[in-house]
Write a protein that holds these residues in place. Structure first.
Motif, PDB file in Angstrom:
ATOM      1  N   ASP A 414      -6.847   8.059   7.440  1.00 24.30           N
ATOM      2  CA  ASP A 414      -6.513   6.643   7.257  1.00 24.30           C
ATOM      3  C   ASP A 414      -6.204   6.338   5.788  1.00 24.30           C
ATOM      4  OD1 ASP A 414      -6.903   6.245   9.935  1.00 24.30           O
ATOM      5  OD2 ASP A 414      -8.886   5.326   9.735  1.00 24.30           O
ATOM      6  N   LEU A 415      -6.988   6.922   4.910  1.00 21.24           N
ATOM      7  CA  LEU A 415      -6.787   6.695   3.474  1.00 21.24           C
ATOM      8  C   LEU A 415      -5.439   7.249   3.024  1.00 21.24           C
ATOM      9  CD1 LEU A 415      -8.479   5.401   1.211  1.00 21.24           C
ATOM     10  CD2 LEU A 415      -9.240   7.690   0.579  1.00 21.24           C
ATOM     11  N   GLU A 421       1.883   4.416   2.907  1.00 22.58           N
ATOM     12  CA  GLU A 421       2.446   3.098   3.211  1.00 22.58           C
ATOM     13  C   GLU A 421       2.617   2.282   1.931  1.00 22.58           C
ATOM     14  OE1 GLU A 421       4.164   0.216   5.481  1.00 22.58           O
ATOM     15  OE2 GLU A 421       3.562   2.226   6.142  1.00 22.58           O
ATOM     16  N   MET A 422       1.639   2.369   1.035  1.00 26.67           N
ATOM     17  CA  MET A 422       1.687   1.621  -0.220  1.00 26.67           C
ATOM     18  C   MET A 422       2.868   2.078  -1.080  1.00 26.67           C
ATOM     19  SD  MET A 422      -0.989   1.719  -3.397  1.00 26.67           S
ATOM     20  CE  MET A 422      -0.330   3.332  -3.867  1.00 26.67           C
ATOM     21  N   LEU A 423       3.126   3.387  -1.102  1.00 27.82           N
ATOM     22  CA  LEU A 423       4.187   3.928  -1.947  1.00 27.82           C
ATOM     23  C   LEU A 423       5.585   3.553  -1.449  1.00 27.82           C
ATOM     24  CD1 LEU A 423       2.748   7.459  -2.809  1.00 27.82           C
ATOM     25  CD2 LEU A 423       2.887   5.450  -4.281  1.00 27.82           C
ATOM     26  N   VAL A 429       2.708   1.863  -7.710  1.00 27.33           N
ATOM     27  CA  VAL A 429       2.559   2.917  -8.706  1.00 27.33           C
ATOM     28  C   VAL A 429       1.493   3.885  -8.222  1.00 27.33           C
ATOM     29  CG1 VAL A 429       1.902   3.459 -11.080  1.00 27.33           C
ATOM     30  CG2 VAL A 429       3.203   1.377 -10.592  1.00 27.33           C
ATOM     31  N   GLU A 430       1.829   5.177  -8.154  1.00 23.44           N
ATOM     32  CA  GLU A 430       0.846   6.157  -7.716  1.00 23.44           C
ATOM     33  C   GLU A 430      -0.116   6.456  -8.851  1.00 23.44           C
ATOM     34  OE1 GLU A 430       0.426  10.074  -4.968  1.00 23.44           O
ATOM     35  OE2 GLU A 430       2.386   9.640  -5.830  1.00 23.44           O
ATOM     36  N   LYS A 431      -1.376   6.531  -8.517  1.00 17.85           N
ATOM     37  CA  LYS A 431      -2.442   6.728  -9.489  1.00 17.85           C
ATOM     38  C   LYS A 431      -2.373   8.129 -10.103  1.00 17.85           C
ATOM     39  CE  LYS A 431      -7.484   6.124  -9.699  1.00 17.85           C
ATOM     40  NZ  LYS A 431      -8.682   5.830  -8.897  1.00 17.85           N
TER      41      LYS A 431
END
Length: 550
Positions: A414-415, A421-423, A429-431
């Motif tokens: 899920d994470l 989905e966020m990207l 911005v990817e951490k």
């Protein structure tokens, strides 16, 4: 006092995330310590709540008031959030006395405040002080030196502390000369009657206008206290200064300059200055770091007492786990900008949520032992530990490991789905400082370089046992053969290093016991607080007891 709520708080600089999607509820009148290693994000969190740093996304509420909301465009400045600050640097004005340092901020306050009748207030305070002329005389006589000379400054301080007065009202009381009368009680009674008539007259004048004075001498009309936009009067400022100086016990230093005070006294002045405006929330960023070890311990007791007496909410940043454990009602443990655990101190110590928490909290540090095995039909676990020792771990409560592993894998999936989905959002911005499973340390006689070792393949049969030093019990009949590799007696207790094959375990033995290096001894692992962690995810599974066959 207000509750503090943080929702989905993120703070980033480019690809570096100082705080990553933090959700936190701080109850009113709580003492929260933000704990973690340097650079973990704890100071950033404090600064965002206080208004000194602007979050990238999220919402912050202090009480019912939203002080920051990224979507609504709300960002109330720090000076409007009714909060106080206390930092490692005392930041006292060297050219001002202690009194001036504490009162300086109060003299600049201008806001909507209750409308008081200060003449009635002073009269009421004098009436309260005049109830015993004998006590007034006794307080004055206590301020004479061996030659009988009277120190009037001490008299004023005695009156201030005994009757809760301002310096100005204390001087009026002294000027009545009650202490010089042949019968102080009679003189005090006569003055009291005169002042009572005066106060009754003031109250009647308000009644004629359809108003009244409440117990604090604020003007009331229509059942509501009237307010006005004004600054604090010199009497109000003095009362506030005297109030906080009593709390932190620096009333005798009012006329000194910071250079004439010790480090601990300067810290008390800084605390008093912060408390004087009566902030709803008090923020502290490692305020005891400049003090020596003994004074830091004393100041911890003072901060505990202050928290109870003021009833304020304290948010305290520290990297010292002993400060966090001894002061907090709840510890908020941060690593890499991510909340690891938020619990009462003993819950964090006894039931850490993951390997990082277990390692960070506790002195001496917890022992990590890698274990390979699986769950048995009776609910116990059969392990191989320390290379060739057989161990049986029995959970305190039954646990379904198949279901536990399934949930672990689902949470991870899920994470990852959320990240993907966020990207998809072009603004995402990817951490860069990505979260990884904590790499625990296994103490060995001959340390190896973990950087050059190959990463092992982790399966569902790989676990980590975490054993607190105090659970190791030494005896000749102990089930595990060991050798004293090191010993550090401190009087009340001794910390020992035990060699078991090529591994080292740390134990704490209470009492005045001495050990000889190279001495052979047996050891047992006692109690039901032995912790079992999943090696793949680093998450806590359960606690239980451990029996080892030597």
């Amino acid at each position: 006092m207000p509750e503090i709520t943080l929702r989905n708080i993120t703070k980033r600089w480019g690809k570096f995330f100082g705080v990553d999607h933090l959700d936190l509820d701080i109850a009113d009148n709580s003492f929260i310590t933000l704990l973690g290693p340097s650079g973990c994000g704890k100071t950033t969190i404090l600064r965002m709540i206080a208004g000194l740093e602007t979050p990238t996304t999220g919402q912050i509420k202090i009480g019912d008031k939203v002080v920051f909301d990224s979507e609504a465009g709300i960002n109330i400045p720090a000076n409007k959030r009714k909060v106080g600050f206390l930092f490692q640097n005392y930041a006292l004005w060297p050219n001002m006395t202690v009194y001036q340092n504490i009162s300086f901020g109060l003299s600049n306050i201008k806001e909507e405040l209750p409308k008081y009748d200060f003449d009635a207030m002073t009269t009421g305070e004098l009436i309260r002080a005049l109830k015993s002329g004998k006590k007034i005389k006794e307080l004055v006589e206590e301020c004479r030196d061996k030659r009988g000379k009277l120190d009037t400054d001490k008299v004023y301080l005695k009156f201030i502390d005994a009757f809760i007065l301002s310096i100005y009202t204390a001087k009026i009381l002294y000027g009545y000369g009650i202490q010089d009368a042949a019968d102080p009680d009679t003189a005090a009674k006569a003055k009291l009657e005169e002042l009572t008539k005066k106060l009754d007259g003031i109250k009647k004048s308000y009644e004629s206008k359809g108003q009244s004075l409440n117990e604090e001498y604020a003007v009331v009309s229509g059942g509501k206290v009237l307010t006005e936009d004004r600054k604090l009067t010199k009497e109000e400022i003095d009362k506030s200064v005297r109030r906080v100086s009593r709390i932190v016990k620096i009333g005798m230093f009012m006329n000194r300059y910071p250079a004439e005070l010790s480090g601990g006294q300067q810290q008390r002045v800084a605390i008093a200055r912060t408390l004087a405006p009566e902030p709803a929330v008090l923020f502290m960023d490692e305020p005891l770091s400049n003090l020596d070890a003994k004074l830091r311990l004393e100041m911890r007791y003072e901060l505990q007492r202050l928290h109870v007496e003021t009833g304020s909410t304290f948010v305290y940043v520290t990297h010292d786990q002993m400060e966090a454990m001894t002061l907090a009602t709840k510890i908020c443990l941060i690593n890499n900008g991510v909340l690891q655990q938020y619990d009462a101190p003993l819950d964090v110590y006894n039931r850490p949520a993951n390997l990082f928490v277990a390692d960070f909290v506790g002195n001496p540090s917890i022992n990590f032992v890698e274990a390979k095995g699986k769950e048995q039909a009776d609910g116990s676990f059969r392990f191989k530990i320390l290379d060739d020792l057989e161990a049986t771990f029995r959970p305190n409560e039954p646990i379904d490991m198949a279901a536990w592993f399934a949930k672990r894998d689902k949470d991870a999936a899920d994470l990852e789905a959320q990240r993907i989905e966020m990207l998809k959002d072009k603004k995402a911005v990817e951490k860069s400082n990505k979260d990884e499973v904590f790499k625990y340390h296994i103490a060995k006689v001959d340390e190896s370089d973990y950087a050059v070792e190959e990463e092992p393949e982790i399966t569902n049969e790989d676990f980590v046992l975490a054993i607190r030093p105090e659970t190791l019990k030494l005896s000749k009949d102990g089930s595990i053969a060991s050798t004293i590799y090191g010993a550090m007696p401190t009087g009340m207790e001794s910390t020992v290093k035990l060699r078991i094959g090529k591994y080292l375990l740390t134990g704490v033995i209470f009492g005045g016991v001495t050990f000889k290096l190279g001495e052979e001894t047996g050891v047992d692992i006692a109690g039901t607080d032995i912790l079992l962690f999943d090696r793949k995810s680093g998450k806590a599974i359960t606690a239980g007891s451990l029996a080892v066959k030597g």
